[in-house]
Write a protein that holds these residues in place. Sequence first.
Motif, PDB file in Angstrom:
ATOM      1  N   LEU A 139      41.109 -11.392  -0.546  1.00  0.00           N
ATOM      2  CA  LEU A 139      41.517 -10.451  -1.585  1.00  0.00           C
ATOM      3  C   LEU A 139      40.644 -10.601  -2.830  1.00  0.00           C
ATOM      4  CD1 LEU A 139      45.414 -10.679  -1.345  1.00  0.00           C
ATOM      5  CD2 LEU A 139      43.897  -8.987  -0.311  1.00  0.00           C
ATOM      6  N   LYS A 140      40.102  -9.485  -3.298  1.00  0.00           N
ATOM      7  CA  LYS A 140      39.284  -9.495  -4.511  1.00  0.00           C
ATOM      8  C   LYS A 140      40.122  -9.761  -5.755  1.00  0.00           C
ATOM      9  CE  LYS A 140      35.845  -6.214  -2.737  1.00  0.00           C
ATOM     10  NZ  LYS A 140      35.196  -4.890  -2.961  1.00  0.00           N
ATOM     11  N   ASP A 141      41.436  -9.666  -5.623  1.00  0.00           N
ATOM     12  CA  ASP A 141      42.332  -9.913  -6.753  1.00  0.00           C
ATOM     13  C   ASP A 141      42.212 -11.343  -7.285  1.00  0.00           C
ATOM     14  OD1 ASP A 141      43.193  -7.381  -6.227  1.00  0.00           O
ATOM     15  OD2 ASP A 141      45.039  -7.979  -5.236  1.00  0.00           O
ATOM     16  N   TYR A 142      41.656 -12.232  -6.425  1.00  0.00           N
ATOM     17  CA  TYR A 142      41.514 -13.634  -6.814  1.00  0.00           C
ATOM     18  C   TYR A 142      40.044 -14.036  -6.707  1.00  0.00           C
ATOM     19  CZ  TYR A 142      46.492 -13.304  -5.846  1.00  0.00           C
ATOM     20  OH  TYR A 142      47.804 -12.911  -5.830  1.00  0.00           O
ATOM     21  N   PRO A 143      39.214 -13.576  -7.667  1.00  0.00           N
ATOM     22  CA  PRO A 143      37.768 -13.808  -7.595  1.00  0.00           C
ATOM     23  C   PRO A 143      37.380 -15.279  -7.553  1.00  0.00           C
ATOM     24  CG  PRO A 143      38.409 -12.978  -9.763  1.00  0.00           C
ATOM     25  CD  PRO A 143      39.585 -12.804  -8.879  1.00  0.00           C
ATOM     26  N   GLU A 144      38.207 -16.129  -8.163  1.00  0.00           N
ATOM     27  CA  GLU A 144      37.890 -17.558  -8.178  1.00  0.00           C
ATOM     28  C   GLU A 144      38.038 -18.196  -6.795  1.00  0.00           C
ATOM     29  OE1 GLU A 144      42.308 -17.221  -8.678  1.00  0.00           O
ATOM     30  OE2 GLU A 144      40.536 -16.153  -9.428  1.00  0.00           O
ATOM     31  N   LYS A 145      38.701 -17.480  -5.882  1.00  0.00           N
ATOM     32  CA  LYS A 145      38.933 -18.012  -4.537  1.00  0.00           C
ATOM     33  C   LYS A 145      37.954 -17.450  -3.496  1.00  0.00           C
ATOM     34  CE  LYS A 145      42.770 -20.465  -5.184  1.00  0.00           C
ATOM     35  NZ  LYS A 145      42.891 -21.900  -4.838  1.00  0.00           N
ATOM     36  N   ILE A 146      37.195 -16.431  -3.869  1.00  0.00           N
ATOM     37  CA  ILE A 146      36.357 -15.735  -2.881  1.00  0.00           C
ATOM     38  C   ILE A 146      35.315 -16.661  -2.263  1.00  0.00           C
ATOM     39  CG2 ILE A 146      34.618 -13.923  -2.580  1.00  0.00           C
ATOM     40  CD1 ILE A 146      36.182 -12.197  -4.515  1.00  0.00           C
ATOM     41  N   GLN A 147      34.596 -17.414  -3.086  1.00  0.00           N
ATOM     42  CA  GLN A 147      33.567 -18.300  -2.553  1.00  0.00           C
ATOM     43  C   GLN A 147      34.166 -19.332  -1.596  1.00  0.00           C
ATOM     44  OE1 GLN A 147      31.348 -20.468  -5.503  1.00  0.00           O
ATOM     45  NE2 GLN A 147      29.847 -21.223  -4.035  1.00  0.00           N
ATOM     46  N   GLU A 148      35.284 -19.905  -1.985  1.00  0.00           N
ATOM     47  CA  GLU A 148      35.951 -20.899  -1.148  1.00  0.00           C
ATOM     48  C   GLU A 148      36.355 -20.312   0.201  1.00  0.00           C
ATOM     49  OE1 GLU A 148      40.179 -23.377  -1.160  1.00  0.00           O
ATOM     50  OE2 GLU A 148      39.338 -22.628  -3.043  1.00  0.00           O
ATOM     51  N   ARG A 149      36.894 -19.098   0.167  1.00  0.00           N
ATOM     52  CA  ARG A 149      37.335 -18.459   1.416  1.00  0.00           C
ATOM     53  C   ARG A 149      36.146 -18.092   2.311  1.00  0.00           C
ATOM     54  NH1 ARG A 149      42.549 -16.293   1.136  1.00  0.00           N
ATOM     55  NH2 ARG A 149      42.216 -15.541   3.264  1.00  0.00           N
ATOM     56  N   ILE A 150      35.067 -17.644   1.699  1.00  0.00           N
ATOM     57  CA  ILE A 150      33.875 -17.310   2.482  1.00  0.00           C
ATOM     58  C   ILE A 150      33.354 -18.551   3.205  1.00  0.00           C
ATOM     59  CG2 ILE A 150      31.416 -16.729   2.278  1.00  0.00           C
ATOM     60  CD1 ILE A 150      32.215 -14.634   0.191  1.00  0.00           C
ATOM     61  N   ILE A 151      33.319 -19.673   2.488  1.00  0.00           N
ATOM     62  CA  ILE A 151      32.862 -20.925   3.105  1.00  0.00           C
ATOM     63  C   ILE A 151      33.795 -21.344   4.242  1.00  0.00           C
ATOM     64  CG2 ILE A 151      32.627 -23.411   2.684  1.00  0.00           C
ATOM     65  CD1 ILE A 151      31.540 -22.683  -0.104  1.00  0.00           C
ATOM     66  N   GLU A 152      35.097 -21.206   4.029  1.00  0.00           N
ATOM     67  CA  GLU A 152      36.065 -21.541   5.082  1.00  0.00           C
ATOM     68  C   GLU A 152      35.848 -20.667   6.311  1.00  0.00           C
ATOM     69  OE1 GLU A 152      39.887 -21.083   3.312  1.00  0.00           O
ATOM     70  OE2 GLU A 152      39.787 -22.969   2.179  1.00  0.00           O
ATOM     71  N   ASP A 153      35.572 -19.381   6.088  1.00  0.00           N
ATOM     72  CA  ASP A 153      35.383 -18.460   7.206  1.00  0.00           C
ATOM     73  C   ASP A 153      34.088 -18.748   7.955  1.00  0.00           C
ATOM     74  OD1 ASP A 153      37.775 -17.144   6.776  1.00  0.00           O
ATOM     75  OD2 ASP A 153      36.892 -15.724   5.369  1.00  0.00           O
ATOM     76  N   ILE A 154      33.044 -19.117   7.232  1.00  0.00           N
ATOM     77  CA  ILE A 154      31.780 -19.487   7.876  1.00  0.00           C
ATOM     78  C   ILE A 154      31.997 -20.699   8.780  1.00  0.00           C
ATOM     79  CG2 ILE A 154      29.499 -20.493   7.463  1.00  0.00           C
ATOM     80  CD1 ILE A 154      29.297 -18.695   4.988  1.00  0.00           C
ATOM     81  N   ASN A 155      32.708 -21.690   8.273  1.00  0.00           N
ATOM     82  CA  ASN A 155      32.966 -22.899   9.059  1.00  0.00           C
ATOM     83  C   ASN A 155      33.843 -22.599  10.275  1.00  0.00           C
ATOM     84  OD1 ASN A 155      31.475 -24.597   7.385  1.00  0.00           O
ATOM     85  ND2 ASN A 155      33.215 -25.024   6.046  1.00  0.00           N
ATOM     86  N   LEU A 156      34.868 -21.752  10.067  1.00  0.00           N
ATOM     87  CA  LEU A 156      35.762 -21.405  11.173  1.00  0.00           C
ATOM     88  C   LEU A 156      35.009 -20.627  12.244  1.00  0.00           C
ATOM     89  CD1 LEU A 156      38.544 -21.322  12.442  1.00  0.00           C
ATOM     90  CD2 LEU A 156      39.072 -19.321  11.033  1.00  0.00           C
ATOM     91  N   CYS A 157      34.199 -19.676  11.819  1.00  0.00           N
ATOM     92  CA  CYS A 157      33.400 -18.890  12.766  1.00  0.00           C
ATOM     93  C   CYS A 157      32.473 -19.797  13.556  1.00  0.00           C
ATOM     94  CB  CYS A 157      32.597 -17.837  11.999  1.00  0.00           C
ATOM     95  SG  CYS A 157      31.364 -16.978  12.994  1.00  0.00           S
ATOM     96  N   ASN A 158      31.786 -20.682  12.862  1.00  0.00           N
ATOM     97  CA  ASN A 158      30.854 -21.601  13.521  1.00  0.00           C
ATOM     98  C   ASN A 158      31.573 -22.476  14.542  1.00  0.00           C
ATOM     99  OD1 ASN A 158      28.090 -22.430  13.630  1.00  0.00           O
ATOM    100  ND2 ASN A 158      28.639 -24.316  12.574  1.00  0.00           N
ATOM    101  N   LYS A 159      32.756 -22.961  14.161  1.00  0.00           N
ATOM    102  CA  LYS A 159      33.541 -23.817  15.055  1.00  0.00           C
ATOM    103  C   LYS A 159      33.990 -23.055  16.298  1.00  0.00           C
ATOM    104  CE  LYS A 159      37.699 -26.724  15.159  1.00  0.00           C
ATOM    105  NZ  LYS A 159      38.854 -27.228  14.354  1.00  0.00           N
ATOM    106  N   GLN A 160      34.461 -21.823  16.107  1.00  0.00           N
ATOM    107  CA  GLN A 160      34.941 -21.031  17.240  1.00  0.00           C
ATOM    108  C   GLN A 160      33.816 -20.704  18.213  1.00  0.00           C
ATOM    109  OE1 GLN A 160      37.133 -17.608  15.867  1.00  0.00           O
ATOM    110  NE2 GLN A 160      38.850 -18.821  15.136  1.00  0.00           N
ATOM    111  N   PHE A 161      32.643 -20.362  17.690  1.00  0.00           N
ATOM    112  CA  PHE A 161      31.518 -20.065  18.575  1.00  0.00           C
ATOM    113  C   PHE A 161      31.025 -21.321  19.289  1.00  0.00           C
ATOM    114  CE2 PHE A 161      30.493 -15.976  16.182  1.00  0.00           C
ATOM    115  CZ  PHE A 161      30.873 -15.174  17.247  1.00  0.00           C
TER     116      PHE A 161
END
Length: 248
Positions: free
Chosen positions: A115-137
């Motif tokens: 959610l863009k409503d929480y700009p301070e969290k966007i970078q953290e979430r993107i990093i989490e998603d990159i790690n999750l994607c990498n792990k799943q693949f």
Amino acid sequence: MMRVIDIYVCEDNPKQLNQVVKYIENYLLIENLDMRVRIATDDSSEILNYLDSNEIDKSLYFIDIELGENHINGIELASKIRKIDFEGKIVFITNHSEMVFLTFKYQIEALDFILKDYPEKIQERIIEDINLCNKQFEQSASDNEEYFQVKTGELVRSIKVNDILFFESSPVPHKVIVHLKDGQFEFYSTIKRIEDENESFFRCHKSYVVNVNNVESVNKHTREATMIDGEKVLCSVLGTRTLVKLKK
């Protein structure tokens, strides 16, 4: 070895697009991950044209749901991507949390919603998603399970080859019935086409293709193959002889 994971970003706000790409590229550089930003754009057609024209392997998509008046929205873009790349990981970045339910309507399996409503969290979430994607693949790369893809309507369905018992010609022209361990369904194809789809598939009769690994036994006298669930499949004379040899 798993191939490089391609990352696609679609965001119609130039500032936010650059910010998301910066978060991604900085993290990939720091962690030295086998991932790269393939396309970062405000134009959804640029991504779709690339996917249509190139071989796709492992991909991660960051998509803004609201792409502006001159473009399809992010839900529609994801739906089109899913028809081409059914294994891709899709992350939605949005101001519109109320649109999340549409991903279920369009049967889009999303990795995450940021959610863009929480700009301070966007970078953290993107990093989490990159790690999750990498792990799943990585996990799927170590999984030797084979899959058979079937297009039903506008969707592409992925079925474990091990779950397939056999295929038979349907009474409906140009359709085939696939029999699974837990059911069956029809789709457009031909027996001739299917026999070449996987080395485990064997055409034992003009109207049947069996998964050799799920054949329990072969009766040379009745010319029938008994599947592991007890179903019997007709075999031709030559099909019976060959299937007996394959099961030895």
